[in-house]
Each structure stands twice: as C-alpha cells, then as structure tokens.
Design an enzyme around this catalytic site. Structure first.
Site, PDB file in Angstrom:
ATOM      1  N   ASP A  43      21.816   7.814  31.127  1.00 48.02           N
ATOM      2  CA  ASP A  43      21.203   7.805  32.459  1.00 48.02           C
ATOM      3  C   ASP A  43      20.180   8.936  32.577  1.00 48.02           C
ATOM      4  O   ASP A  43      20.075   9.803  31.708  1.00 48.02           O
ATOM      5  CB  ASP A  43      22.273   7.861  33.562  1.00 48.02           C
ATOM      6  CG  ASP A  43      23.141   9.109  33.438  1.00 48.02           C
ATOM      7  OD1 ASP A  43      22.713  10.066  32.747  1.00 48.02           O
ATOM      8  OD2 ASP A  43      24.239   9.127  34.025  1.00 48.02           O
ATOM      9  N   TRP A 182       2.911  -8.546  -6.656  1.00 46.95           N
ATOM     10  CA  TRP A 182       2.741  -9.993  -6.654  1.00 46.95           C
ATOM     11  C   TRP A 182       3.969 -10.636  -7.326  1.00 46.95           C
ATOM     12  O   TRP A 182       4.416 -10.179  -8.379  1.00 46.95           O
ATOM     13  CB  TRP A 182       1.460 -10.384  -7.414  1.00 46.95           C
ATOM     14  CG  TRP A 182       1.314 -11.878  -7.493  1.00 46.95           C
ATOM     15  CD1 TRP A 182       0.733 -12.684  -6.578  1.00 46.95           C
ATOM     16  CD2 TRP A 182       1.816 -12.732  -8.538  1.00 46.95           C
ATOM     17  NE1 TRP A 182       0.832 -14.001  -6.974  1.00 46.95           N
ATOM     18  CE2 TRP A 182       1.496 -14.056  -8.168  1.00 46.95           C
ATOM     19  CE3 TRP A 182       2.512 -12.512  -9.729  1.00 46.95           C
ATOM     20  CZ2 TRP A 182       1.832 -15.152  -8.953  1.00 46.95           C
ATOM     21  CZ3 TRP A 182       2.860 -13.608 -10.511  1.00 46.95           C
ATOM     22  CH2 TRP A 182       2.511 -14.912 -10.118  1.00 46.95           C
ATOM     23  N   ASP A 349      -3.730 -28.132  -1.421  1.00 43.89           N
ATOM     24  CA  ASP A 349      -4.025 -26.715  -1.652  1.00 43.89           C
ATOM     25  C   ASP A 349      -5.419 -26.585  -2.259  1.00 43.89           C
ATOM     26  O   ASP A 349      -6.278 -27.470  -2.129  1.00 43.89           O
ATOM     27  CB  ASP A 349      -2.912 -26.117  -2.548  1.00 43.89           C
ATOM     28  CG  ASP A 349      -2.711 -24.632  -2.331  1.00 43.89           C
ATOM     29  OD1 ASP A 349      -3.528 -23.853  -2.868  1.00 43.89           O
ATOM     30  OD2 ASP A 349      -1.763 -24.235  -1.620  1.00 43.89           O
ATOM     31  N   ARG A 426      -9.769 -12.200  -9.907  1.00 50.48           N
ATOM     32  CA  ARG A 426      -9.730 -13.663  -9.894  1.00 50.48           C
ATOM     33  C   ARG A 426     -11.145 -14.228  -9.716  1.00 50.48           C
ATOM     34  O   ARG A 426     -11.349 -15.197  -9.000  1.00 50.48           O
ATOM     35  CB  ARG A 426      -8.817 -14.157  -8.767  1.00 50.48           C
ATOM     36  CG  ARG A 426      -8.085 -15.448  -9.114  1.00 50.48           C
ATOM     37  CD  ARG A 426      -7.377 -16.017  -7.905  1.00 50.48           C
ATOM     38  NE  ARG A 426      -6.578 -17.171  -8.261  1.00 50.48           N
ATOM     39  CZ  ARG A 426      -6.373 -18.206  -7.478  1.00 50.48           C
ATOM     40  NH1 ARG A 426      -6.890 -18.244  -6.277  1.00 50.48           N
ATOM     41  NH2 ARG A 426      -5.633 -19.202  -7.873  1.00 50.48           N
ATOM     42  N   LYS A 459      -3.521 -23.540   5.715  1.00 51.41           N
ATOM     43  CA  LYS A 459      -2.983 -22.418   4.944  1.00 51.41           C
ATOM     44  C   LYS A 459      -4.167 -21.488   4.676  1.00 51.41           C
ATOM     45  O   LYS A 459      -5.075 -21.843   3.922  1.00 51.41           O
ATOM     46  CB  LYS A 459      -2.382 -22.938   3.640  1.00 51.41           C
ATOM     47  CG  LYS A 459      -1.908 -21.843   2.699  1.00 51.41           C
ATOM     48  CD  LYS A 459      -1.283 -22.468   1.446  1.00 51.41           C
ATOM     49  CE  LYS A 459      -0.915 -21.426   0.419  1.00 51.41           C
ATOM     50  NZ  LYS A 459      -0.409 -22.030  -0.817  1.00 51.41           N
ATOM     51  N   TRP A 460      -4.167 -20.308   5.290  1.00 51.88           N
ATOM     52  CA  TRP A 460      -5.284 -19.367   5.221  1.00 51.88           C
ATOM     53  C   TRP A 460      -4.928 -18.313   4.174  1.00 51.88           C
ATOM     54  O   TRP A 460      -4.087 -17.457   4.411  1.00 51.88           O
ATOM     55  CB  TRP A 460      -5.502 -18.732   6.601  1.00 51.88           C
ATOM     56  CG  TRP A 460      -6.710 -17.877   6.720  1.00 51.88           C
ATOM     57  CD1 TRP A 460      -6.931 -16.698   6.069  1.00 51.88           C
ATOM     58  CD2 TRP A 460      -7.858 -18.094   7.541  1.00 51.88           C
ATOM     59  NE1 TRP A 460      -8.147 -16.174   6.431  1.00 51.88           N
ATOM     60  CE2 TRP A 460      -8.738 -17.016   7.345  1.00 51.88           C
ATOM     61  CE3 TRP A 460      -8.231 -19.089   8.449  1.00 51.88           C
ATOM     62  CZ2 TRP A 460      -9.958 -16.900   8.004  1.00 51.88           C
ATOM     63  CZ3 TRP A 460      -9.439 -18.976   9.106  1.00 51.88           C
ATOM     64  CH2 TRP A 460     -10.294 -17.894   8.879  1.00 51.88           C
ATOM     65  N   ASP A 461      -5.581 -18.410   3.031  1.00 58.91           N
ATOM     66  CA  ASP A 461      -5.217 -17.584   1.878  1.00 58.91           C
ATOM     67  C   ASP A 461      -6.169 -16.395   1.731  1.00 58.91           C
ATOM     68  O   ASP A 461      -7.261 -16.373   2.331  1.00 58.91           O
ATOM     69  CB  ASP A 461      -5.288 -18.469   0.618  1.00 58.91           C
ATOM     70  CG  ASP A 461      -4.419 -17.965  -0.521  1.00 58.91           C
ATOM     71  OD1 ASP A 461      -3.935 -16.829  -0.463  1.00 58.91           O
ATOM     72  OD2 ASP A 461      -4.253 -18.735  -1.505  1.00 58.91           O
ATOM     73  N   MET A 462      -5.810 -15.425   0.916  1.00 63.59           N
ATOM     74  CA  MET A 462      -6.645 -14.249   0.650  1.00 63.59           C
ATOM     75  C   MET A 462      -6.171 -13.643  -0.668  1.00 63.59           C
ATOM     76  O   MET A 462      -5.113 -13.040  -0.723  1.00 63.59           O
ATOM     77  CB  MET A 462      -6.425 -13.250   1.779  1.00 63.59           C
ATOM     78  CG  MET A 462      -7.461 -12.165   1.768  1.00 63.59           C
ATOM     79  SD  MET A 462      -6.784 -10.600   2.117  1.00 63.59           S
ATOM     80  CE  MET A 462      -8.260  -9.714   2.463  1.00 63.59           C
ATOM     81  N   CYS A 509      -1.348 -16.536   4.068  1.00 62.02           N
ATOM     82  CA  CYS A 509      -0.984 -16.413   2.663  1.00 62.02           C
ATOM     83  C   CYS A 509      -1.913 -15.377   2.070  1.00 62.02           C
ATOM     84  O   CYS A 509      -3.082 -15.289   2.445  1.00 62.02           O
ATOM     85  CB  CYS A 509      -1.187 -17.762   1.980  1.00 62.02           C
ATOM     86  SG  CYS A 509      -1.004 -17.722   0.194  1.00 62.02           S
ATOM     87  N   ASP A 531       4.430 -16.196  -4.342  1.00 60.07           N
ATOM     88  CA  ASP A 531       4.076 -17.205  -5.347  1.00 60.07           C
ATOM     89  C   ASP A 531       5.210 -17.388  -6.350  1.00 60.07           C
ATOM     90  O   ASP A 531       5.168 -18.287  -7.179  1.00 60.07           O
ATOM     91  CB  ASP A 531       2.804 -16.786  -6.096  1.00 60.07           C
ATOM     92  CG  ASP A 531       1.557 -17.153  -5.311  1.00 60.07           C
ATOM     93  OD1 ASP A 531       1.656 -17.981  -4.388  1.00 60.07           O
ATOM     94  OD2 ASP A 531       0.485 -16.605  -5.615  1.00 60.07           O
TER      95      ASP A 531
HETATM   96  C1  DGJ Z   1      -2.486 -18.175  -3.996  1.00 58.97           C
HETATM   97  C2  DGJ Z   1      -1.407 -18.815  -3.170  1.00 58.97           C
HETATM   98  O1  DGJ Z   1      -0.354 -17.931  -2.984  1.00 58.97           O
HETATM   99  C3  DGJ Z   1      -0.966 -20.097  -3.861  1.00 58.97           C
HETATM  100  O2  DGJ Z   1       0.087 -20.687  -3.147  1.00 58.97           O
HETATM  101  C4  DGJ Z   1      -2.144 -21.026  -3.956  1.00 58.97           C
HETATM  102  O3  DGJ Z   1      -2.565 -21.390  -2.675  1.00 58.97           O
HETATM  103  C5  DGJ Z   1      -3.279 -20.363  -4.714  1.00 58.97           C
HETATM  104  N1  DGJ Z   1      -3.604 -19.090  -4.134  1.00 58.97           N
HETATM  105  C6  DGJ Z   1      -4.499 -21.233  -4.717  1.00 58.97           C
HETATM  106  O4  DGJ Z   1      -5.571 -20.632  -5.284  1.00 58.97           O
END
Ligand code: DGJ
Length: 713
Positions: A43, A182, A349, A426, A459-462, A509, A531
């Site tokens: 309190d 990773w 994908d 990559r 699925k928006w990847d990077m 992602c 992955d």
């Molecule tokens: C990395 C992602 O984690 C995978 O699942 C896949 O979408 C690849 N990129 C595709 O290049």
C-alpha cells in the site's frame, strides 16, 4: 484494477497492478525521480516508508546524488553508472540538468498512463517519461519522448535509452537470457553476474538470432519454474538494441536499455521530437512459468494486432518441398495434397518472381515470373481458393540482389560508404529504408501485389544483417538516423498495409527467428521460429521461445526426414507433436509422402484443430525441460480452465523404463478431468499430486493427451 496515484506528502507515485506495485519518488526540488519499489503489491503507506529510507553511508569518491537509483538517468552530475540519455547541445555542452515541468495521469483504454515531463534548466530539450499499466496485468510499459522545443539549435543525441529498471536490494541476481544463432535461436542462458556490466545487444540493424531482447532476473538463484520472485524485461524494438545489466560496486542491480547506442547519433532539430520504443517489465512471484504466462497474456491482449482468426490457421509452406524450383504446376499439385490434409493457408515461398532461380538474382524485382507462372499468380490462387484454402506469399522487400533490375536502376538505394566494399551475405544488400523514396517504393510495390491478387497471408522475410551502414547523401545532416528510421519505416509500412488490407495476415521471418520481439509482434500475426525444423532440436528452440512469447505466434512446420539440416530421422507423429506445440504448419514435400503418412497426417491435423485454441492461446506450464533429462513435457490449460492439453516427447528409452508420471499444474483440485480419447476420468488433485501416467516406448516416441473438465455435479 490498474491504478496510479500520487501522494503529495511523500511526493511518491505508486502504480498498482494485478499482483504487483511499482513506486518512485520526486525529489523536493523536482530535479530527480528516484526509484523506490518494484515487487509484490504494497500500500501507499508502505511505499512511503520505503521511500524515506536513506543510504547507510556515503562513500568517498561518491556523492549521494550519484548513488541515487534514478528512474531514468540523464548523463551529468555525479552519476557514473550506466546512463540512459546523453546529448550534446549546439554550444558544446554535454551534461543535462533537468527539472520536472509537468506531470499527469490519463486513462488509456483498459489501462492508465502516467507521464512526467522534465525540461533542461537552460536548453530546449524536454524528456517525457511514460508508464502504462493495464487492468488485470503486471506489465509496465515504459517509453520516452524527447523533444527539442527550439531556441538553442539542434540537440545531438548520443544515447537515448527507453528505460532503466532497478531491482530490489538482494545479495545477488541470476540473469536468464535468450541467445543463439541461425538454426539454434532462443537458447536459454544463465549467469550470476558480479560487479560490472553484462551487455546483451544487437549491432546488426535488426533484432538478431544471436540475442533476443528479453531477460529475467531472480535473486540468489532461488526461483524455480513455478515459484519464487522473478523480474523480467523485454524491448519492443526490431532494430539494433542493447540491454546493460549492471551490478554496481554497492551491490545494486539495474537494467538499462533501448535502441543501441553503438554507432548511434540522432540529431533532433528545433521543433522535432523522437518517440523511443517501449521497454516493458513485469514481476511475478510464480517463478519463470509465472513470468511467461504474464508475458503471454499481455501479448494476447495488448500487443498482437487485431486478427480475423481466433486461432491461427494451419498452413503449408513450399520452401523445404520445392525451394526456388517453384511453378504453377508443382504448386498446384502440392496444394491439392495440402487441402486433403486440412491445411487452411497455402503459402508459396521464395522463387516466384523476377529472375529468382537461386539466391544470386532477382531480389528486388517483384513481378511474377512468366515462365514459372504463365497465367500469373491468379490461376494458382483461384485453384487454392477452390480447394478451400487461403493463398499466401513470401516477400523480402528490404533486400536486393546486385543482379536485379532494381539495383541496376538504383545502386544508391542500399546502405553503403562511397569508398568501401559492399559486403554481401547470401548475395544480397540491404535497401536504405530510412530514405523516403525507398519507403514509398516498398509500400507501393507490396500494396500493388496485394491489390492485384487475392493474397491473404504474407511471409515478410529478411535474410541478412546490416554492414557499411552509410548514407552518403545525408552526410552533414543526420545519416545515422538509419538505426532508427529503418525500423520506424518498416513499422509504418506494415501498419499501412494492414490498414489497407485488413484481411491479410503477416508473418515476420528473418532467416528463421531473427526478428522476434514485442515491436514486430504488435504488427504481425505470427513469426517463423527457426529454419531448423528438426523436431527434436525444435524442443529446445521452442522452450526458449516460450519464456518470452506466446505459442500462438510460434510457427512450426512438419517437414521431411532425414531433416535437411540435421539429417535426423524421427517418426511422423513425433514431428507433428513437436510442431503442435505452437501454430502448426506443414513444410514437407507432400508429393513424396506415402498414403499411410498422408492419412496419419490428416488425422493429426484434425486432432490439432480440436486442441489448438488451448495450445495457441492458453496458459503454458513447462512440466519438463528439454535441457534436463530425456523426457520433455509441456502442458496447456485453456484460459476458461475447461480443457487441458499435455504434449510429451521422449528422446531415448533406457533400461526398459517406459512410464512417465507428470504432475500437472494449474488445475482445479476438486474438478474432474476426462481423457477425451479413452474416457478415463481423473480428479484435479490426482493429476496434480500423483500425476498423469504416460508411456513412451523406444526412441523419439511422443504423446498428446487432451483432458476435458466435466461440469460440476
Ligand atoms: C529464409 C526463411 O527462413 C526460409 O523459411 C525461406 O523463406 C528462405 N528464407 C527463402 O529464401
């Protein structure tokens, strides 16, 4: 009820939450805000008494003001521990002296916000500290707005953290945190730091696989999974971040954090302001499990965006099945099989666009590849819809291959320094999303894709981190704002896309779980966890994930064996049970699955659909950790307490022992629970004190038990 009150006699603010309190005190002259208390509910009187405590002594080479536990420490004066804010004014002055200008409490939906504005005594800088709490929760969201009111030129920010969290005085604290790489994200780490600083951070421009912006601190290593005091903090930021956990030479522990101050400079021009990301914290007396359940409840109610789906749909993703070799023909064949299994979203994908036949070309050219899809995407989408599924697509808009029309047209659009090499990961470079033209291009490009097709999932990847974070055209102005503006513009684009396309769900992602944090989670419906889809490895990744984030957002696929990464082979049922611990997906090459496998998979998808609301949105109890022993078990209890699901995974049977006895948690002792598969009835007390018996045979065996609470007689 969340309640924030101010006691004028003690100058103490007290924040009352579900089961915890947080208190701070203004100094008489308004120049400092001292942390007083954070822990179980107390309190106002008790808080006032704690606030009146003084240091037992003053140490040579220190001042009392320097040892004070400032809620938010601007650099200046005698405070030498980790600060929160460091600036340089136009005349070269680099220390701050501020005084409270204004304060107030506002009702904000189901919660309350306290704000306190401090102004520099001589300069135009104002810092407003915000604290938001919610009914029924123990989370405090803290953030800061910095404003340059004008009159003294620009203010250069060199450090601009979001909050500072002081732990109660105890002998020592154990720090629990999430680290990885990773394919091995969210590994649980522990350390008992001595005097000094332990820094967790990302310098990579994004959240990172290496460290996740979440920690827990428990005194003297006393907390267990279900008991003991634990404090936990998490950052809502998807860019470079930092948390400094410092044990001072006087034995006090605090955690300061926010946007990483490494390579950071942000120039705040006259009339401009900067909102820093939220840094949230909570306390639980129910151990690490209690901490996780509190984070999950908060995410469900106050972080995740509104969704059309009460439960996440089962999806299929093409990546492990067809990689870049993707076309209308093979995707149609996969879609037909997926529909038979009960899949609800079919996602193609990487590989559908431009010259993207491998990872060396095409990134940036977001037009459908006519050789792979002679009828555009709409032919496949129509078939997917006809099969009763939604259609989803992969994009990686923040990146570009050198070998792309986009890069040939705009080589200046990537982060770079003029006389330095452009490091590729990559085979790709990072677009400078801080630029207005890149931001407009990105929004328009994805918006067009969504407007021209019936796409209901993105699925928006990077897939790489920042290097050479230069912006030559901005030199002499504010080039290092990229650390903030890349993320702000990403958030802006996602918000805008959601507004324009409310039927589209998004998945974050980043080469797996490289961008998982409370910031991105307020804009996406789910995240790709890793992955690494090996069902056994996943147990460790998923356990770490569950410390901070709710299973609903944790996307898990069932893939083929031997597993791509580990070469391990485990039974189909084990793979399903591992993936059923979150949001279920299928990522195997269904064209190669036997009829028996397809039939078993179809049954398991049906089973999952019966229990998924309990798993995705329920209360999580980590019964047995994959870090300890051969058997892992997780229990989920529906929020209305009507159903319970237990998932159990055995690694390897030894000495003929097959019986596992699991003492369940969170049950009503007098309640009756019936096994939905075989009708066996148990009392809550039996399950809690004796246990649920499960038999696991051989290696990689697994079980799912679904218990339904029967109505009281
Ligand atoms: C990395 C992602 O984690 C995978 O699942 C896949 O979408 C690849 N990129 C595709 O290049």
């Amino acid at each position: 009820m969340a309640d924030i009150t101010y006691d004028a006699s003690s100058r103490c603010w007290i924040l009352q939450m579900e089961a915890s309190s947080y208190c701070m005190q203004l100094s008489e002259n308004g120049t400092s805000l001292k942390h007083v208390y954070w822990g179980p509910r107390i309190d106002q009187q008790t808080a006032n008494k704690i606030a009146s405590d003084r240091l037992s002594r003053i140490y040579p080479f220190e001042l009392e003001s320097g040892l004070a536990h400032e809620e938010y420490l601007p650099w200046g004066g005698a405070g030498f521990h980790e600060s929160n804010l460091k600036v340089e004014y136009a005349d070269g002055t680099r220390v701050i002296e501020w005084v409270l200008e204004n304060q107030g409490v506002e009702q904000s939906g189901p919660g309350q916000v306290l704000w306190l504005t401090f102004k520099d005594r001589e300069y135009a800088l104002r810092a407003t500290l915000y604290y938001r709490i919610y009914d029924g929760h123990d989370v405090i969201e803290r953030w800061v707005q910095l404003a340059n009111a004008g009159g003294n030129g620009p203010v250069v920010l060199e450090q601009a953290f979001s909050a500072n969290w002081w732990m109660p005085p105890r002998e020592s604290y154990r720090l629990t945190y999430l680290h990885g790489r990773w394919g091995a994200e969210m590994q649980v780490g522990e350390i008992v730091p001595g005097p000094g600083k332990f820094a967790l951070e990302s310098r990579r421009g994004t959240t990172s696989h290496q460290f996740n912006p979440w920690i827990a601190l428990d005194p003297m290593q006393e907390a267990t999974e279900e008991a003991g005091d634990v404090w936990s903090t998490a950052l809502a930021w998807s860019g470079s971040w930092k948390m400094v956990i410092e044990t001072t030479p006087y034995g006090f522990v605090h955690c300061a954090g926010g946007v990483n101050d490494f390579d950071f400079i942000y120039r705040l021009e006259e009339g401009e302001h900067l909102d820093l990301p939220a840094f949230a914290g909570l306390y639980s007396k129910e151990g690490f499990g209690g901490v996780s359940r509190r984070w999950h409840a908060y995410e469900l109610e106050h972080v995740l965006p509104a969704s059309r789906d009460e439960v996440r749909p089962v999806l299929f993703n093409s990546w492990e099945a067809t990689s870049f070799d993707i076309n209308e023909h093979n995707q149609t064949a996969l879609a037909e099989k997926a529909a038979q299994l009960g899949v609800e979203i079919f996602v193609i994908d990487d590989g559908w666009f431009g010259a993207r036949n491998n990872d060396r070309a095409g990134l940036g050219d977001w037009t459908v590849n006519p050789e792979k899809f002679p009828n555009g995407l709409n032919g496949l989408i129509a078939r997917v819809n006809e099969l009763g599924m939604r259609f989803g697509i992969w994009v990686e808009p923040e990146m570009v291959n050198r070998d792309s029309n986009l890069y040939r047209a705009h080589p200046d659009w990537v982060y770079h320094f003029p006389r330095r090499s452009r490091t590729e990961f990559r085979n790709q470079l990072v677009l400078n999303l801080a630029r207005d033209d890149v931001r407009e291009w990105m929004l328009t490009t994805v918006d067009r894709l969504l407007s021209e097709h019936n796409i209901e999932f993105v699925k928006w990847d990077m897939n790489r981190h920042f290097t050479e974070p230069g912006w030559p055209e901005e030199v002499g102005k504010n080039p290092r704002r990229i650390w903030i503006d890349h993320v702000r513009n990403l958030y802006w684009i996602l918000d805008e896309l959601r507004r324009r396309h409310p039927n589209v769900a998004f998945e974050s992602c980043s080469g797996g779980g490289g961008r998982v944090d409370l910031g991105i989670l307020s804009r996406v419906d789910q995240v790709w966890t890793s992955d690494n889809t090996d069902a056994f490895d996943r147990l460790r990744i998923q356990e770490g994930f569950s410390f901070a984030y709710i299973p609903r957002v944790m996307m898990c696929w069932v893939t083929d064996c031997p597993n791509m990464l580990t070469q391990r082979t485990v039974p189909l049922r084990y793979r399903f049970h591992s993936a059923m611990a979150g949001s279920l997906g299928i990522g195997g090459d269904l064209s190669k699955w036997s009829d028996e496998d397809l039939a078993e998979a179809g049954d398991l998808v049906k089973t999952y659909k019966r229990v998924r609301s309990v798993i995705q949105n329920g209360l999580v109890y980590r019964l047995q950790s994959p870090r300890k022993g051969s058997v892992t078990a997780t229990q989920y209890v529906a929020r209305n307490h009507e159903a319970v699901v237990v998932l159990v995974w055995g690694h390897s049977q030894q000495f003929g022992e097959s019986k596992v006895l699991l003492r369940l948690r969170g049950l009503e002792e007098h309640g009756q629970y019936v096994d939905a598969t075989n009708g066996t009835s148990y009392s809550g007390a039996y399950l809690a004190h004796h246990g649920l018996e499960v038999r696991l045979i051989n290696d990689f065996d697994s079980r799912m038990v679904h218990l339904v609470r029967t109505p009281e007689m």
